[in-house]
Design a protein around this motif. Structure first.
Motif, PDB file in Angstrom:
ATOM      1  N   ASN A   1     -19.221 -70.135   5.498  1.00  0.00           N
ATOM      2  CA  ASN A   1     -19.885 -69.871   4.225  1.00  0.00           C
ATOM      3  C   ASN A   1     -18.844 -69.763   3.108  1.00  0.00           C
ATOM      4  OD1 ASN A   1     -21.411 -68.984   2.081  1.00  0.00           O
ATOM      5  ND2 ASN A   1     -22.081 -67.079   3.053  1.00  0.00           N
ATOM      6  N   SER A   2     -18.971 -70.616   2.103  1.00  0.00           N
ATOM      7  CA  SER A   2     -18.042 -70.600   0.973  1.00  0.00           C
ATOM      8  C   SER A   2     -18.687 -70.075  -0.300  1.00  0.00           C
ATOM      9  CB  SER A   2     -17.502 -72.011   0.722  1.00  0.00           C
ATOM     10  OG  SER A   2     -18.558 -72.909   0.441  1.00  0.00           O
ATOM     11  N   ASN A   3     -19.833 -69.449  -0.149  1.00  0.00           N
ATOM     12  CA  ASN A   3     -20.576 -68.950  -1.296  1.00  0.00           C
ATOM     13  C   ASN A   3     -20.154 -67.510  -1.613  1.00  0.00           C
ATOM     14  OD1 ASN A   3     -22.445 -68.654  -3.377  1.00  0.00           O
ATOM     15  ND2 ASN A   3     -24.104 -68.082  -1.985  1.00  0.00           N
ATOM     16  N   PHE A   4     -19.031 -67.375  -2.293  1.00  0.00           N
ATOM     17  CA  PHE A   4     -18.567 -66.055  -2.724  1.00  0.00           C
ATOM     18  C   PHE A   4     -17.835 -66.206  -4.056  1.00  0.00           C
ATOM     19  CE2 PHE A   4     -15.463 -67.891   0.156  1.00  0.00           C
ATOM     20  CZ  PHE A   4     -14.274 -67.786  -0.536  1.00  0.00           C
ATOM     21  N   GLY A   5     -17.881 -65.144  -4.840  1.00  0.00           N
ATOM     22  CA  GLY A   5     -17.272 -65.160  -6.160  1.00  0.00           C
ATOM     23  C   GLY A   5     -15.858 -64.607  -6.153  1.00  0.00           C
TER      24      GLY A   5
ATOM     25  N   LEU B   1       5.032 -56.652  -9.837  1.00  0.00           N
ATOM     26  CA  LEU B   1       3.584 -56.505  -9.721  1.00  0.00           C
ATOM     27  C   LEU B   1       3.155 -56.961  -8.337  1.00  0.00           C
ATOM     28  CD1 LEU B   1       2.540 -58.000 -13.183  1.00  0.00           C
ATOM     29  CD2 LEU B   1       3.128 -55.632 -12.632  1.00  0.00           C
ATOM     30  N   ARG B   2       2.582 -56.045  -7.569  1.00  0.00           N
ATOM     31  CA  ARG B   2       2.135 -56.366  -6.213  1.00  0.00           C
ATOM     32  C   ARG B   2       0.600 -56.410  -6.204  1.00  0.00           C
ATOM     33  NH1 ARG B   2       4.942 -53.664  -1.059  1.00  0.00           N
ATOM     34  NH2 ARG B   2       4.751 -51.768  -2.324  1.00  0.00           N
ATOM     35  N   PHE B   3       0.054 -57.574  -5.850  1.00  0.00           N
ATOM     36  CA  PHE B   3      -1.383 -57.806  -5.828  1.00  0.00           C
ATOM     37  C   PHE B   3      -1.892 -57.780  -4.392  1.00  0.00           C
ATOM     38  CE2 PHE B   3       0.259 -59.909  -9.607  1.00  0.00           C
ATOM     39  CZ  PHE B   3      -0.621 -59.513 -10.598  1.00  0.00           C
ATOM     40  N   VAL B   4      -2.962 -57.032  -4.162  1.00  0.00           N
ATOM     41  CA  VAL B   4      -3.579 -56.919  -2.846  1.00  0.00           C
ATOM     42  C   VAL B   4      -4.893 -57.694  -2.850  1.00  0.00           C
ATOM     43  CG1 VAL B   4      -4.440 -55.336  -1.073  1.00  0.00           C
ATOM     44  CG2 VAL B   4      -2.567 -54.619  -2.582  1.00  0.00           C
ATOM     45  N   HIS B   5      -5.078 -58.595  -1.867  1.00  0.00           N
ATOM     46  CA  HIS B   5      -6.341 -59.315  -1.735  1.00  0.00           C
ATOM     47  C   HIS B   5      -7.437 -58.343  -1.290  1.00  0.00           C
ATOM     48  CE1 HIS B   5      -4.391 -63.095  -2.310  1.00  0.00           C
ATOM     49  NE2 HIS B   5      -3.798 -63.125  -1.146  1.00  0.00           N
ATOM     50  N   CYS B   6      -8.554 -58.302  -2.040  1.00  0.00           N
ATOM     51  CA  CYS B   6      -9.655 -57.395  -1.726  1.00  0.00           C
ATOM     52  C   CYS B   6     -10.988 -58.137  -1.819  1.00  0.00           C
ATOM     53  CB  CYS B   6      -9.674 -56.221  -2.703  1.00  0.00           C
ATOM     54  SG  CYS B   6      -8.172 -55.209  -2.724  1.00  0.00           S
ATOM     55  N   TYR B   7     -12.005 -57.547  -1.197  1.00  0.00           N
ATOM     56  CA  TYR B   7     -13.340 -58.144  -1.209  1.00  0.00           C
ATOM     57  C   TYR B   7     -14.387 -57.057  -1.332  1.00  0.00           C
ATOM     58  CZ  TYR B   7     -17.567 -60.483   0.567  1.00  0.00           C
ATOM     59  OH  TYR B   7     -18.830 -60.973   0.724  1.00  0.00           O
ATOM     60  N   ASP B   8     -15.337 -57.268  -2.255  1.00  0.00           N
ATOM     61  CA  ASP B   8     -16.465 -56.364  -2.453  1.00  0.00           C
ATOM     62  C   ASP B   8     -17.684 -57.005  -1.798  1.00  0.00           C
ATOM     63  OD1 ASP B   8     -18.702 -54.972  -3.403  1.00  0.00           O
ATOM     64  OD2 ASP B   8     -17.740 -54.508  -5.320  1.00  0.00           O
ATOM     65  N   SER B   9     -18.121 -56.459  -0.676  1.00  0.00           N
ATOM     66  CA  SER B   9     -19.235 -57.053   0.059  1.00  0.00           C
ATOM     67  C   SER B   9     -20.577 -56.865  -0.665  1.00  0.00           C
ATOM     68  CB  SER B   9     -19.314 -56.457   1.471  1.00  0.00           C
ATOM     69  OG  SER B   9     -19.416 -55.050   1.410  1.00  0.00           O
ATOM     70  N   THR B  10     -20.664 -55.872  -1.534  1.00  0.00           N
ATOM     71  CA  THR B  10     -21.901 -55.650  -2.283  1.00  0.00           C
ATOM     72  C   THR B  10     -22.120 -56.742  -3.324  1.00  0.00           C
ATOM     73  OG1 THR B  10     -21.734 -53.257  -1.961  1.00  0.00           O
ATOM     74  CG2 THR B  10     -23.178 -54.030  -3.724  1.00  0.00           C
ATOM     75  N   SER B  11     -21.078 -57.036  -4.077  1.00  0.00           N
ATOM     76  CA  SER B  11     -21.181 -58.083  -5.103  1.00  0.00           C
ATOM     77  C   SER B  11     -20.815 -59.455  -4.556  1.00  0.00           C
ATOM     78  CB  SER B  11     -20.274 -57.754  -6.289  1.00  0.00           C
ATOM     79  OG  SER B  11     -18.908 -57.723  -5.878  1.00  0.00           O
ATOM     80  N   ASN B  12     -20.316 -59.495  -3.312  1.00  0.00           N
ATOM     81  CA  ASN B  12     -19.885 -60.742  -2.677  1.00  0.00           C
ATOM     82  C   ASN B  12     -18.808 -61.434  -3.513  1.00  0.00           C
ATOM     83  OD1 ASN B  12     -19.755 -62.885  -0.824  1.00  0.00           O
ATOM     84  ND2 ASN B  12     -21.381 -64.028  -1.860  1.00  0.00           N
ATOM     85  N   GLU B  13     -17.776 -60.663  -3.872  1.00  0.00           N
ATOM     86  CA  GLU B  13     -16.715 -61.207  -4.709  1.00  0.00           C
ATOM     87  C   GLU B  13     -15.340 -60.735  -4.247  1.00  0.00           C
ATOM     88  OE1 GLU B  13     -17.401 -60.174  -8.761  1.00  0.00           O
ATOM     89  OE2 GLU B  13     -18.752 -61.861  -9.090  1.00  0.00           O
TER      90      GLU B  13
ATOM     91  N   ASP C   1      -6.649 -54.585   2.309  1.00  0.00           N
ATOM     92  CA  ASP C   1      -8.048 -54.204   2.141  1.00  0.00           C
ATOM     93  C   ASP C   1      -8.802 -54.597   3.402  1.00  0.00           C
ATOM     94  OD1 ASP C   1     -10.377 -53.370   0.456  1.00  0.00           O
ATOM     95  OD2 ASP C   1     -10.957 -55.444   0.832  1.00  0.00           O
ATOM     96  N   GLN C   2      -9.243 -53.605   4.149  1.00  0.00           N
ATOM     97  CA  GLN C   2      -9.888 -53.883   5.425  1.00  0.00           C
ATOM     98  C   GLN C   2     -11.182 -54.657   5.258  1.00  0.00           C
ATOM     99  OE1 GLN C   2      -8.079 -53.080   8.180  1.00  0.00           O
ATOM    100  NE2 GLN C   2      -9.542 -54.424   9.248  1.00  0.00           N
ATOM    101  N   ASN C   3     -11.880 -54.431   4.171  1.00  0.00           N
ATOM    102  CA  ASN C   3     -13.126 -55.156   3.931  1.00  0.00           C
ATOM    103  C   ASN C   3     -12.867 -56.655   3.773  1.00  0.00           C
ATOM    104  OD1 ASN C   3     -15.918 -54.785   3.807  1.00  0.00           O
ATOM    105  ND2 ASN C   3     -15.933 -54.926   1.572  1.00  0.00           N
ATOM    106  N   TYR C   4     -11.790 -56.993   3.104  1.00  0.00           N
ATOM    107  CA  TYR C   4     -11.388 -58.399   2.980  1.00  0.00           C
ATOM    108  C   TYR C   4     -11.058 -58.976   4.348  1.00  0.00           C
ATOM    109  CZ  TYR C   4      -7.919 -62.144   2.203  1.00  0.00           C
ATOM    110  OH  TYR C   4      -7.191 -63.313   2.252  1.00  0.00           O
ATOM    111  N   LEU C   5     -10.278 -58.261   5.116  1.00  0.00           N
ATOM    112  CA  LEU C   5      -9.881 -58.752   6.437  1.00  0.00           C
ATOM    113  C   LEU C   5     -11.080 -58.884   7.365  1.00  0.00           C
ATOM    114  CD1 LEU C   5      -6.666 -56.584   6.877  1.00  0.00           C
ATOM    115  CD2 LEU C   5      -6.759 -59.003   6.270  1.00  0.00           C
ATOM    116  N   ASN C   6     -11.999 -57.941   7.294  1.00  0.00           N
ATOM    117  CA  ASN C   6     -13.161 -57.969   8.190  1.00  0.00           C
ATOM    118  C   ASN C   6     -14.117 -59.121   7.880  1.00  0.00           C
ATOM    119  OD1 ASN C   6     -12.262 -55.667   9.471  1.00  0.00           O
ATOM    120  ND2 ASN C   6     -13.621 -54.279   8.376  1.00  0.00           N
ATOM    121  N   ASN C   7     -14.214 -59.486   6.611  1.00  0.00           N
ATOM    122  CA  ASN C   7     -15.246 -60.439   6.201  1.00  0.00           C
ATOM    123  C   ASN C   7     -14.769 -61.876   6.078  1.00  0.00           C
ATOM    124  OD1 ASN C   7     -18.000 -59.070   5.339  1.00  0.00           O
ATOM    125  ND2 ASN C   7     -16.363 -57.635   4.810  1.00  0.00           N
TER     126      ASN C   7
END
Length: 250
Positions: free
Chosen positions: A32-36, A67-79, A126-132
């Protein structure tokens, strides 16, 4: 391709290839590639203000800011979104072109939904990013080829965070483009091969500017200034290089 004299600089052609590589290799479940959040845009003024506030608060030289950027994911907004740590860096006397990150003084923010805001979350992954999210190294994604990022329990393979220098790259990106009024800084999910010894297509960032009217400041032409009409890339990826910034070689 990256600029011959400054590998931090990328043209529109290379930017587009990096964006396509990300789309070909990173998915939610079942391909699934449908994420913002694949191109996060915030006002440059807000972004630069938090960096300047850090510089003023801790009385540090802008040249030392990382500047250190961490990849994160919000499963509620799917972004996708980013968590930002502002810190400093100091040269490693034992390793050429390597700077150790210093976290004695730090500031933390989230970059999402068109804005940047302080956060109390200070994790470097971000564990949510890794999990999803899932990685696929096949030419065409199929569920049989998907690898969940969370399966990398040793944090040895999939990128958790990446580091850019403030003065030498991101601030210069703005200056070389004429310090445009009311510009936006954009963080595009990207990937490109042959940049990591541990993964064919690591999740990187390509950072560029848009004018006040939304016009992207990136093209294929050559200019006198390095970052003029170009994007910034080649932050140091963790893994495999964590807690450092490594100056890329031309």
């Amino acid at each position: 391709m990256p600029n011959k004299t400054n590998p931090m600089v990328i043209t529109l052609d290379h930017f587009n290839k990096m964006r396509e590589h990300f789309k070909q290799h990173y998915f939610l479940s079942n391909c699934n590639s449908n994420f913002g959040g694949q191109d996060i845009q915030i006002p440059w003024s807000s972004f630069s203000l938090v960096v300047q506030n850090f510089i003023n608060t801790y009385n540090v030289s802008p040249d030392t800011v990382a500047l250190r950027f961490v990849h994160c994911y919000d499963s509620t907004s799917n972004e996708l979104y980013l968590r930002l740590q502002i810190c400093t860096m100091t040269p490693d006397p034992s390793k050429p072109d390597t700077y150790n990150l210093v976290t004695t003084n730090v500031a933390w923010y989230t970059i999402a939904n068109g804005s940047i805001a302080p956060t109390g979350v200070t994790d470097l992954q971000d564990q949510n990013y890794l999990n999803n999210f899932y990685y696929c190294n096949a030419a065409i994604c199929s569920p049989a080829h998907l690898v969940n990022l969370a399966s990398d329990t040793g944090a040895l393979k999939f990128v958790r965070n990446l580091v850019f220098p403030w003065t030498q790259e991101l601030h210069k990106l703005h200056v070389d483009n004429g310090s445009p009024a009311n510009a936006s800084v954009c963080f595009a999910a990207a990937s490109h091969n042959n940049t990591s010894p541990v993964l064919d297509h690591p999740h990187a960032l390509a950072i560029y500017l848009r004018k006040h009217d939304g016009t992207p400041l990136i093209d294929k032409k050559e200019y006198a200034l390095e970052f003029q009409m170009k994007a910034a890339d080649l932050g140091t990826l963790c893994p495999d290089q964590c807690g450092v910034y490594i100056l890329p070689k031309a």
